[in-house]
Each structure stands twice: as structure tokens, then as C-alpha cells.
Design an enzyme around this catalytic site. Sequence first.
Site, PDB file in Angstrom:
ATOM      1  CG  HIS A   1     -18.476  -7.845 -23.437  1.00 37.58           C
ATOM      2  ND1 HIS A   1     -19.486  -6.971 -23.741  1.00 37.58           N
ATOM      3  CD2 HIS A   1     -17.331  -7.145 -23.471  1.00 37.58           C
ATOM      4  CE1 HIS A   1     -18.968  -5.763 -23.958  1.00 37.58           C
ATOM      5  NE2 HIS A   1     -17.658  -5.842 -23.805  1.00 37.58           N
TER       6      HIS A   1
ATOM      7  CE1 TYR B   1     -27.335  -8.943 -27.962  1.00 38.27           C
ATOM      8  CE2 TYR B   1     -28.331  -8.714 -30.125  1.00 38.27           C
ATOM      9  CZ  TYR B   1     -27.282  -9.138 -29.320  1.00 38.27           C
ATOM     10  OH  TYR B   1     -26.197  -9.764 -29.887  1.00 38.27           O
TER      11      TYR B   1
ATOM     12  CE  LYS C   1     -24.839 -17.734 -31.789  1.00 37.52           C
ATOM     13  NZ  LYS C   1     -23.669 -17.431 -30.999  1.00 37.52           N
TER      14      LYS C   1
ATOM     15  CE1 TYR D   1     -23.584 -12.608 -27.384  1.00 33.05           C
ATOM     16  CE2 TYR D   1     -25.736 -12.415 -28.442  1.00 33.05           C
ATOM     17  CZ  TYR D   1     -24.489 -11.897 -28.145  1.00 33.05           C
ATOM     18  OH  TYR D   1     -24.135 -10.651 -28.629  1.00 33.05           O
TER      19      TYR D   1
END
Length: 389
Positions: free
Chosen positions: A72, A200, A296, A384
Site C-alpha cells: 500500500h 482513518y 505499530k 507510519y
Amino acid sequence: MRTQIAVIGGGPAGLLLSQLLNRAGIGTVVLERQTRDYVLSRIRAGVLEYGMVEMLRQSGAGDRMDREGFPHDGVCVSVDNQPFRVDFVERCGKRVFVYGQTEVTRDLYAAQDAIGATIIDQAANVALHDLTTDHPWVTFEKDGAEHRLDCDFVAGCDGFHGASRPSIPDDVRTDYERVYPFGWLGIMSETPPAAEEVTYASHSRGFALASMRNPMLARSYIQVPLTDRVEDWSDDVFWDEFRRRLPHEVAEALVTGPSIEKSIAPLRSFVSEPMRWGRLFLCGDAAHIVPPTGAKGLNLAASDVHYLFEAFKRHYLDKDDGGLDGYSQKALKRIWQAMRFSWWMTMMLHSFPDSSGFDQAMQKSELDYLAGSDAAQKVFAENYTGLPF
Ligand code: FAS
Ligand code: PHB
């Protein structure tokens, strides 16, 4: 029984560490409390940082991920149904892989079996002994009998509720914690993902997250009060609420279906220092927990494994304990950076029951800045996709 490294916990941290050590010629025994089926029934993380991807390949357990995982290049963030995209490749030249933790764990078990690793399932009442001597040992019960495992070192990879962290004396340990006043209600459904990329959604009704495992397996979450129970949420009520919080276009195209898994996970930030006590080294959730907002948790376990594997290799192959002596400080530096990012995303995207008008204005300001700033999106993308090990 004797080995070089006793690995407590057969989750992703323990299995990845054991696999890397075994491939370097270092012996391990993995002690797992549950059955293998139970471990593989857990549904957890879905996004792999590029560092984790490389480690799986390095361990020889990355082939199926490369075949079936999905690279992605970015994520979508929406504010009150209005979306914007953060392009990772444009901002920092990296990407992430969408590939479920369950599959990562399955692949690691297969890789360990293929090299004849020793994994003892249903090892009950694991206890750690003489950790501050040069001859630590571990006891556990299996099939009604007590067993002793002598070792050089113990890797505590047994998660938040394991036996390893409590083996470090309270007056040696410092625990840092923040518990968030809400949880995530997660649904797995055999339906097309709501959106092509992980989305999100910040909304006045609460946070939502649209993710996926494959083109016919969607992973969907909504923020719920801590007092909610899974039985309070029928599939239809979930999907209606999920729609309300998503970007309009995503909501209109949403294909819903029956849940094949439904659960509520609490959110907390937690770090325990130090990550070493004598011959015990903590790794993964045994030492830290992040809210899943920043994707994470699993990935931090991987960076701990990276540092600990390199340290053990230096000890055995170079007779140099510099890596072991510096492990806790080095791992904690990256852990706190991921802790900050996960906390920041959680504070920015969720609605807090006791937030003031000023708090809400700060959240909107963070989101507006992220939507409109190249610099902000570069910082987001770097964190990220994963900071360097
Ligand atoms: P794990 O907890 O995975 O593994 C520890 C293992 O040790 C387990 O198999 C356990 O059975 C075993 N064990 C425990 N006590 C023992 C004992 N006394 N003796 C022997 N064995 C023992 N992270 C993300 O990045 N994204 C997400 O969306 C996400 N969602 C999550 C949802 C939930 C409900 C939970 C609990 C966690 C989630 N996480 C997520 C975080 C999760 O993925 C962890 O970071 C990851 O599992 C860490 O791996 P380990 O450190 O191996 O710990
Ligand atoms: C998931 O796919 O389960 C997932 C994705 C991103 C997150 C958390 C969970 O931040």
C-alpha cells in the site's frame, strides 16, 4: 533440558526471534502457554512496516507475504466525511504491506517447523529463575509433569499478560501508562473492503477505521465507549454506525455482510523500563503496548527482535556483549518514538467524552494542518511506514 536461548511466548515476537536465531546457528526452545490453534485463532494487526517486511524475508518466512500480501502506497484520512490522502511513496519513498498478523504467525510457525525448531505448546506455569546469575533456568508444566530448561539467556516474548515482565522486581521497573476512555469494536467480514486503502475516519460521532486482509475480507472498526459490550452491537447496527462516520463516497459504496469475528479491544499506551534484567530480555508486548491507531504494535515487536537478534549474534559469534548491554536503551529509543506517534494519532482522531471546546479546536487544527501541509504529511508518512531500526 538445555538450550542457549529460552524464548517465552510463541507469538510473532517469540517466533520471529527464534527463527532468526536458529538460522544463525543459535539454539532456542520456545515455550508457549496456549495451543497452536488458539494462537492462530487470534485476529490482530493488519499493517506491516517495511522493516517488518524485510525481517520476514530475512527470516525465510516472507514468501507467502510476498505472494499474498498487498503493498500500500498511502492511506486515506477523513474529517467529518471529507477525505484526503497521504501518499507515502511521494512523501518518504516507502510503503507498507497489508498482511494479517494471523498469517505472519502462521508463516513463522511453518518456517520454524521446517527447520525442526523446538516449540513446546501448552507449557503451563512458566517461571523464570536465577536471572541475575550466569546460569538462569526456566520451569514449566506440560502433560502434568514439571520440567526444567537450563539456558544462557531468557527472551521474554510473552505479551502484556505474560510471566516475564513481572519477573523484574518492582523496585527496578518503571511502568508508564495511559488508558484511553474508549475501545475499538472490530468486525471481520467476508465482504469487499470499504475502500482500496486503509481509511482513518475522524467524526463527531467517533472514530472509524476501514481496513482489509484481502479483496474479499474486510476488517472494520468503530470507536465505542468502554462500557459497551459486543452483544450490544448487532451487525446491522454496526454497519449503520460505520457508514455514518466514513467518507461519503466510501459509505455509499459500502458492501456489508455478516461478521465472522466481532470483539472489543481496549486502548492503552504502556512502556516498562528497563527491558533487561540480568539474563532476561523483554521483547514486544511484554515491554510495551500501543493503541492500534498507528498500526505499530506488531511492528514494534519486530524492531525489538531486530535489536535483540543482532545482540545475541554478537555475543555468540563475536564474543562481544556490547549489543546486549545496549539493547534496552536502543530498543526504548525507537519504542518511545512509535509510542508518541500512536498517541498523537489516537488523540487527533478520536472523540473524547470529556473534551472541551478548546480540545476539539486543537484536534481540528491538527487535522487541517495534516490535510494541507507537505511537511506534516512527510512526518506522518515517515512514522507510519516505520522509522529506521
Ligand atoms: P503476543 O501477545 O502476540 O504473543 C505473546 C505470546 O505469549 C502469546 O501467544 C501468549 O499465549 C504467550 N504467553 C503469554 N503468557 C505466557 C506465559 N506465561 N508462558 C508462556 N507463553 C505465554 N497491533 C497492530 O499493529 N495493529 C492492530 O490492529 C492490533 N490489534 C490488536 C488487537 C488486540 C485485541 C490485541 C490484544 C493486540 C493488537 N495489536 C495490534 C497488537 C498486537 O498485534 C501485538 O503488538 C503483537 O501481538 C505483539 O506480539 P508479541 O509481542 O509476540 O505478543
Ligand atoms: C487492521 O487492519 O487491523 C488495522 C489497520 C490499521 C490500524 C489498526 C488495525 O491502525
